[in-house]
Design an enzyme around this catalytic site. Structure first.
Site, PDB file in Angstrom:
ATOM      1  CB  CYS A 120      -0.896   0.010   1.239  1.00  0.00           C
ATOM      2  SG  CYS A 120      -1.840   1.545   1.379  1.00  0.00           S
ATOM      3  CB  CYS A 125      -4.570  -0.799   2.337  1.00  0.00           C
ATOM      4  SG  CYS A 125      -5.308   0.833   2.169  1.00  0.00           S
TER       5      CYS A 125
END
Lengths: 222, 112, 107
Positions: A120, A125
């Site tokens: 990410c 994430c």
């Protein structure tokens, strides 16, 4: 949180403030967290029990959970098919894994032609419902900056070499989709039980920075 | 969309934004924009040409709007888009086969 | 000094493709307050008091210097504080007095 499997720099933190001596006065940020949480509870915006429950939720998600999903996919072609078609529903239906962060899950299958890697670049994430919280290195600049532009060099730093005729495919999470790498089942594991297979699957293999290896944790068979 | 196509005679019209504008296989360009404030399309993607690999279902709120506390409102689709590494990084030194996948909200995508 | 608009256009967290050091595969067990902070983030999102995207936006708004110097959960809790103040859910006095109360528990 599990520690990295790598054998260097276990004691190095991403920040010196992470050193906390519980006998002393808490850090500024620790007290700020307490203050904010207590103020919001006093205002009845949520209840103290919700925080306690969510800590239990977080503690119940570890790479061992993802490893079970991978091992099932290795031995059950029907599950594998459903997992690749919709990672979230397959995890919900067969393992009762809840996607508390309301994310979708795409499971990326490594093959003889493709090696997947997840990152990410914008934040951190990560498939938290299935793997728990990400390791520090995943959230720090070197990995986030370089995994998208020089993934083979990054993989080499994890000791992983992918042949040039195999595509390295990087998935960068930006929205509500999370990824989980389904590694290749190691050769020589034909007689392994599902549980023994799960023992071979590490967090880093499900991020895609390493490949599962027989010698990593299969002492019973060596 | 996975729904079965409706019989032609019914002439059902979907609302703006309900049906995805792009489909798997479409060649698309990521918009070249320099907004102020929160964004979820990294700089390295701007102006780059890729191919839609999949429409991400269901349609979802624009996460750039969510960044300012809009928890509801216009829903559009995200698309999983495939880029060759060499398109993103002209000096890329890995294998020419290497690629990247990323989800981009509909408002950032242009037809080539 | 170069064109300052780059500071406006590129968010401090948008680092994909930038030059960076070799990977140092470090990790640490979360301190109790860090885990509580993560749980707080989730609960704030469940109730849409502060959704996940507002948290990301709030961290970016701290600016490059704070992002560089604060640790991961330090950034989160400061971002939450700022957002709660901006939304009028808490006031600066609320937080100041509560922090004094919390600190007094350890004196």
């Amino acid at each position: 949180m599990t520690h990295t499997e790598h054998d260097h720099d276990h004691n190095e933190h991403d920040h010196p403030h992470a050193e906390i001596n519980q006998t002393e006065k808490p850090t500024y940020y620790d007290m700020l967290e307490t203050a904010i949480r207590e103020l919001l509870i006093e205002r009845k915006l949520f209840e103290a029990d919700e925080i306690r429950r969510q800590i239990e939720v977080l503690d119940s998600r570890t790479p061992a959970l993802g490893a079970k999903v991978v091992a099932r996919a290795w031995i059950d072609p029907n599950f594998r098919k459903r997992l690749l078609a919709n990672g979230r529903t397959a995890c919900e239906e067969d393992f009762g894994i809840t996607f508390y962060d309301d994310t979708e899950l795409i499971v990326l299958e490594n093959t003889d032609k493709v090696h997947n890697l997840i990152v990410c670049t914008l934040c951190s994430c990560y498939p938290r419902p299935v793997l728990g919280l990400p390791p520090d290195w995943y959230k720090l600049k070197p990995y986030r900056a370089r995994a998208v532009s020089e993934p083979r060099k990054v993989l080499a730093e994890f000791g992983t070499t992918i042949p040039d005729d195999v595509e390295v495919r990087v998935s960068d999470s930006t929205a509500m989709v999370r990824y989980l790498v389904l590694p290749k089942r190691p050769k020589g594991t034909e007689t392994f039980t599902e549980e023994e297979l799960a023992d071979l699957v590490t967090r880093d293999a499900m991020i895609g920075v390493v490949e599962p290896k027989l010698e990593n944790g299969s002492a019973a068979h060596v | 969309m996975t729904a079965r196509p409706a019989p032609k005679s019914l002439q059902i019209v979907s609302a703006f934004g309900e049906a995805p504008i792009f489909k798997a296989g479409d060649e698309v360009r990521i918009a070249d924009r320099m907004p102020v404030g929160h964004y979820r399309v990294p700089r390295y993607l701007r102006k780059k040409i890729g191919r839609v690999e999949a429409v991400v279902e269901p349609a979802f709120v624009d996460n750039e709007e969510e960044g300012y506390g809009r928890n509801a409102g216009s829903r559009r689709h995200y698309y999983r888009i495939a880029f060759p590494m060499i398109e993103l990084w002209p000096d890329y030194t890995g294998s020419p086969k290497d690629g990247l996948r990323i989800e981009v909200f509909e408002s950032w995508i242009e037809r080539v | 000094m170069s064109d300052s608009s780059e500071l406006v256009i590129r968010l401090p967290n948008d680092i994909g493709g930038m030059p960076a050091d070799p990977i140092n595969p470090i990790d640490h067990d979360l301190a109790p307050w860090e885990k509580r902070c993560h749980a707080l983030a989730d609960v704030l999102d469940f109730h849409k008091i502060i959704n996940t995207e507002e948290k990301r936006c709030g961290v970016e708004a701290l600016g490059a210097e704070m992002i560089g110097k604060l640790s991961y959960y330090e950034r989160w809790i400061v971002a939450f504080s700022n957002i709660l103040l901006r939304k009028g859910i808490l006031t600066p006095t609320d937080i100041a007095l509560k922090m004094k109360e919390v600190a007094a528990r350890y004196s």
